[in-house]
Each structure stands twice: as C-alpha cells, then as structure tokens.
Scaffold this motif. Structure first.
Motif, PDB file in Angstrom:
ATOM      1  N   UNK A  68       0.821  -1.215   0.000  1.00 52.36           N
ATOM      2  CA  UNK A  68       0.000   0.000   0.000  1.00 52.36           C
ATOM      3  C   UNK A  68       0.855   1.265   0.000  1.00 52.36           C
ATOM      4  N   UNK A  71       4.024   3.867  -2.865  1.00 51.75           N
ATOM      5  CA  UNK A  71       4.040   5.148  -3.567  1.00 51.75           C
ATOM      6  C   UNK A  71       4.768   6.220  -2.778  1.00 51.75           C
ATOM      7  N   UNK A  76       5.999   8.173  -6.847  1.00 53.43           N
ATOM      8  CA  UNK A  76       4.948   7.640  -7.717  1.00 53.43           C
ATOM      9  C   UNK A  76       5.468   6.970  -8.994  1.00 53.43           C
ATOM     10  N   UNK A 102      -9.010  -6.063  -5.438  1.00 50.71           N
ATOM     11  CA  UNK A 102     -10.333  -5.584  -5.016  1.00 50.71           C
ATOM     12  C   UNK A 102     -10.232  -4.543  -3.915  1.00 50.71           C
ATOM     13  N   UNK A 103      -9.205  -4.638  -3.091  1.00 46.33           N
ATOM     14  CA  UNK A 103      -9.043  -3.666  -2.003  1.00 46.33           C
ATOM     15  C   UNK A 103      -8.029  -2.580  -2.368  1.00 46.33           C
ATOM     16  N   UNK A 104      -7.654  -2.515  -3.630  1.00 48.77           N
ATOM     17  CA  UNK A 104      -6.562  -1.627  -4.019  1.00 48.77           C
ATOM     18  C   UNK A 104      -7.009  -0.281  -4.559  1.00 48.77           C
ATOM     19  N   UNK A 105      -6.111   0.692  -4.460  1.00 56.63           N
ATOM     20  CA  UNK A 105      -6.272   1.953  -5.182  1.00 56.63           C
ATOM     21  C   UNK A 105      -6.047   1.673  -6.658  1.00 56.63           C
ATOM     22  N   UNK A 106      -6.273   2.678  -7.495  1.00 58.89           N
ATOM     23  CA  UNK A 106      -6.035   2.495  -8.923  1.00 58.89           C
ATOM     24  C   UNK A 106      -4.575   2.105  -9.169  1.00 58.89           C
ATOM     25  N   UNK A 108      -2.529   0.529  -7.138  1.00 61.87           N
ATOM     26  CA  UNK A 108      -2.302  -0.846  -6.690  1.00 61.87           C
ATOM     27  C   UNK A 108      -2.911  -1.840  -7.673  1.00 61.87           C
ATOM     28  N   UNK A 109      -4.072  -1.521  -8.198  1.00 60.45           N
ATOM     29  CA  UNK A 109      -4.714  -2.420  -9.175  1.00 60.45           C
ATOM     30  C   UNK A 109      -3.852  -2.536 -10.433  1.00 60.45           C
ATOM     31  N   UNK A 110      -3.276  -1.428 -10.834  1.00 57.29           N
ATOM     32  CA  UNK A 110      -2.422  -1.458 -12.025  1.00 57.29           C
ATOM     33  C   UNK A 110      -1.234  -2.384 -11.791  1.00 57.29           C
ATOM     34  N   UNK A 136     -13.104   3.315 -17.020  1.00 55.90           N
ATOM     35  CA  UNK A 136     -12.688   4.297 -18.026  1.00 55.90           C
ATOM     36  C   UNK A 136     -11.344   4.915 -17.650  1.00 55.90           C
ATOM     37  N   UNK A 137     -10.655   4.269 -16.729  1.00 58.03           N
ATOM     38  CA  UNK A 137      -9.335   4.737 -16.314  1.00 58.03           C
ATOM     39  C   UNK A 137      -8.317   4.180 -17.306  1.00 58.03           C
ATOM     40  N   UNK A 138      -7.747   5.065 -18.110  1.00 63.55           N
ATOM     41  CA  UNK A 138      -6.885   4.605 -19.206  1.00 63.55           C
ATOM     42  C   UNK A 138      -5.657   3.855 -18.699  1.00 63.55           C
ATOM     43  N   UNK A 139      -5.224   4.165 -17.467  1.00 68.00           N
ATOM     44  CA  UNK A 139      -4.078   3.448 -16.908  1.00 68.00           C
ATOM     45  C   UNK A 139      -4.428   1.988 -16.680  1.00 68.00           C
TER      46      UNK A 139
END
Lengths: 227, 282
Positions: A68, A71, A76, A102-106, A108-110, A136-139
């Motif tokens: 977590x 960053x 970043x 599922x519990x991640x920020x964008x 972390x999901x990336x 719709x998050x392009x990352x």
C-alpha cells in the motif's frame, strides 16, 4: 454513452506515460533497474520490504502494508515496479492477487495487472482483467491489455478492448501481441471500419491508430495461430 | 497564483468545474469523504465511494492538471445509523493508502452519543496511522459543538496541532485559534462565510494556520470561491505572499503532516493522450 456536442480542450498538463513493457522484465532485472534509479532511503526501504515479503513472511500483513505505501516510500514513478517486485517476492497467488486488486487503489490495481503474466499461469485472474476493462481509467485499461490479457482474453472481449483503446485514446502500442492477435481478424476489421464510418458521418477525425490496427488485420494469420 | 482547495467534494462536480478551477489557478485539492445527500444504508456503498476517491476521482482530476488527495472517515451524520457502523472496522485498510492525507470529515452533526463514539474512535485511528484529522464543526449550535469537539480532541491521542477545525466563522474563530488547531473556513454563496467576511476575519486574526476552502458539493456552492477569496484579499490590501500562505502553503503544511502529499502531477502522466473523460468525443 453520449458524445460531447462540442470539442473539449486537451488537459492543461500532461507528461509522457511510462511505456508498458510487452514482455515484463524478470524480477531480478526489474529490481536492478529500479534500484539504480532510487535514492538511498527508498532503496533501503525496498530492500527491507522485499525481505519481509519473502514467502516465509508472505502470510504476515506487513508486506501488504508495504504494497500500500510503496508510492510514498519510493515515489509515484517507481511505485509500479516496487509493487510488482513485492508481489513476486511474496509469491502472490490468484487469491491474494484478487484480494489486493479488489481492495486496491487504482495504482495498486495497475501493479496487480502488471504482475499477472509471471504469477498466474491459467485464466484464474481473467476476471481482474475484465474488471479493469470495464473502467474508463486509461491506466487500468492499458495495464489490462498486457501479456496476460493478450494470452487469455476471448476474441470478442479482446476486440472490444482494442476498440475501447481507440475510443479513450490509449495508444495501441501498449496492447501486447497486437499484431499477432489482429492478424487475419475479419471481425475486428469490420468493427474498425464501422467505427471509422461513424466518426466520418459525425464529421470527426479518425484516430490514426485505427488505420494501423486495420492494416494489421489484413495480414494473414500464421498457421498455428489461435483465435 | 497557485491555489490548493483543502476541502471540496469533486465527486459531485463536473469536468467543466475541473476545467474552470484549473484556469483559476487551482492546482491541488483534497476531497474529504462525507455524506452524499441521500443517506446510505449499507457499508458496501461506502467502500465503493472510498475506492472512487482513491481511483476514478484522482484520475479525473489529473486530466485537468490537478493533484487530488482525499480524507477517509465515517461521517458524523451516518455514524448515527447502526447499519453504517461496520465502516469503522474497515477504515484501517483505507488509512494506509498513499492518497489518504487525513482522517475526515469527522466531528459533530447533532451531538449524539453515537457521534461521540465515532469522533473519539476516529481521532485514535488518525493517531495510530500518523495522519492529521479534518474535523468539521456542526451547522447547528456551532459554538457548543466547537467546545465539545475541542474537549474530545484534548482527550485523544492526537495532538491538537494535527487537527484542522473546519467551517469556522466569526463566532468560533477565536476559541479555535486559542486551542492551537489549524483553522478552516468554508466560503459559500449563501451560508457559512463569504469573501468579504473572510477578509475581515483574516484582518482580525491573521493568516497564520488559516485555510480557506470552497467545500463545494452537490448543494448550492461554488468551486471557484478559493480564487474569489484570493482576489478579495488582494483588493483589500493583502500582499501576494499572504495569499500564497493562506491558499497554498498552509494547506500544504497541514496535509503534509501525513507525509503522503504528492504534488507532482505524476498521475497525469498516465493520461497522456488518454481522454477517456471525453467518452470518444473529439
């Protein structure tokens, strides 16, 4: 989805996106590359965090805290790589990866999406890729179309993902195995043609990437090609 | 002019607002978790909301060159609904996230025992996670609410100089300032403070530890109020350094207490040519 009636200006500031590597670096190489560009305190933090994530400690919550806070510890720009390394060091399996996603920020999901090719052999993590492609998050869309998505996405879903890249401005260069999967794909060619016609009818420009993908569909599939 | 809006609910605002804010000089915002107007009935809807504050909303902001951070908490109004209380148990997994720069908004709404519990519990969470706290003061019975808030803060493990007391006005500013807390003022079209009153408060009490926000949300509010206060300050004879202190350096110092403030628009990097907000329009 509704289109805007009037043109929208480009964002006031933007920085070049780090390229999404198609073939992910092996962890040792990734670690060396990351270590060489981190300041000493961040490098020390990473060494400690990776040691704490080694499989013996993988059941402990400590490394998940490291995941977590990567960053703010490494900055970043380095956080993606640091998180991928932590997932490798912990030997995270599909269940852990799904939980962290599922519990991640964008961000972390990336990192979870980027780690999939090395950590999951089968299609057990495909639902994470599908989730990312619904955003719709392009990352996230770009990360979902890495080598793992290229390997496991069914043809219909993959075609829609490529079209979504063209809609949302994700450069198709970030799509893994694009040429290989597009080759000889008549249905993708039809979808691209229809999209171009729709844009033309609306008096809008067609993204140059569309013609690049269209050209790729026109080459013949290799005999051993799947889908 | 560089502006940091330390309290704005961008979830309720449009991309036109982001565009106008950036044009007015807003480079950074903090979005506190709060009530959505319609009461929630289950904890899961909070988690989707928190995830949005750590995912989609920073992405939207980055497309307009605005750094977006958030504060996470169970707000006092919904702390009164037992169905929402399990949220308190899930907060720790959110409070470790990179984008979370404080616990908030916490504080009092109707000053009930349930609100006492939620406020005290969340001040402890802030102390445990090395985070400052954004504490709002109630709309009704504000001075009594401020005093009770300060009592709970003093009894907590969180030092008062890591607390931002928000929605202050002429009647509450002195006691809040004397406590040693950071001082927040929300400037609204009708209620709370307006630009000229804000300038008068700054004249009387000075710009130190003062933060000005728009608190813009789904109600009648104006996301450009921060800029309008800056302009009113300059028109009233304050210098550019005072404006920078109130509209930039003070919020940076307060939320910087978290050690997590990242003001490089790094997240904008990923958007590059990505304009998914545009939904295919060009």
């Amino acid at each position: 989805m509704t289109d805007r009636a009037t043109p929208h200006p480009a964002p006031p500031t933007s920085h070049p996106a780090p390229p999404t590597p198609h073939a992910p670096l092996p962890p040792a190489e990734l670690r060396a590359r990351l270590a060489s560009r981190l300041p000493a305190p961040a490098r020390d933090w990473l060494d400690t965090a990776l040691a704490g994530a080694a499989p013996a400690g993988a059941g402990e919550p400590g490394w998940r805290l490291s995941f977590a806070e990567a960053g703010r510890r490494t900055g970043p720009d380095a956080a993606d790589d640091a998180r991928v390394l932590l997932l490798h060091a912990a030997g995270a399996g599909p269940a852990t990866l799904a939980l962290l996603y599922r519990q991640g920020t964008a961000a972390e999901r990336r990192a979870v999406l980027r780690a999939l090719p090395h950590l999951v052999d089968g299609d057990q993590a495909l639902d994470l890729v599908e989730d990312a492609l619904r955003t719709n998050d392009t990352r996230l869309v770009a990360a979902a179309l890495g080598p793992y998505g290229a390997r496991h996405l069914p043809a219909h879903d993959w075609r829609h993902a490529v079209l979504k890249c063209l809609f949302t401005g994700v450069p198709v260069d970030s799509v893994a195995r694009l040429a290989e999967r597009a080759r000889g794909d008549g249905e993708l060619a039809r979808m691209l043609g229809d999209f171009a016609a729709e844009r033309g009818a609306a008096g809008r420009t067609v993204p140059p990437d569309l013609y690049r993908v269209l050209a790729l569909t026109e080459s013949q599939p290799a005999p051993s090609e799947e889908s | 002019m560089r502006i940091f809006d330390p309290h704005i609910h961008m979830t309720s605002r449009t991309t036109d607002d982001y565009e106008a804010m950036r044009a007015a000089g807003v480079l950074a915002v903090v979005e506190p978790a709060f009530w959505l107007g319609q009461p929630r009935t289950s904890p899961a809807t909070f988690y989707d909301y928190f995830d949005s504050l750590l995912g989609w909303e920073p992405f939207r902001a980055a497309q307009y060159g605005i750094a977006h951070h958030c504060t996470i908490a169970l707000n006092p109004k919904e702390a009164n609904d037992p169905r929402c209380l399990p949220v308190l148990e899930e907060l720790p997994r959110y409070l470790v996230k990179d984008g979370v720069v404080a616990v908030g908004e916490i504080g009092y709404d109707s000053m009930t025992p349930a609100e006492d519990h939620a406020l005290a519990a969340q001040l402890e969470l802030a102390a445990d996670h090395g985070l400052p706290a954004l504490v709002h003061t109630p709309h009704r019975d504000k001075l009594t609410g401020l005093r009770r808030t300060l009592d709970v803060v003093r009894e907590s493990a969180l030092p008062v100089d890591r607390v931002l007391i928000d929605h202050l006005n002429e009647n509450t500013v002195k006691e809040a300032k004397d406590s040693g807390a950071w001082l927040g003022f929300s400037v609204y079209p009708d209620t709370k403070m307006d630009e000229d009153r804000m300038v008068a408060v700054l004249r009387a009490h000075g710009p130190e530890r003062v933060l000005v926000n728009s608190a813009a949300d789904w109600g009648r509010s104006d996301p450009l109020k921060t800029r309008k206060v800056a302009d009113a300050m300059l028109a009233a004879g304050f210098g550019e350094d005072d404006v920078d202190l109130v509209l930039w350096r003070n919020p940076v110092a307060f939320y910087g207490l978290s050690g997590r403030l990242d003001l490089t628009p790094a997240e904008a990097a990923a958007t590059h040519e990505g304009n998914s907000i545009l939904r295919g329009g060009e």
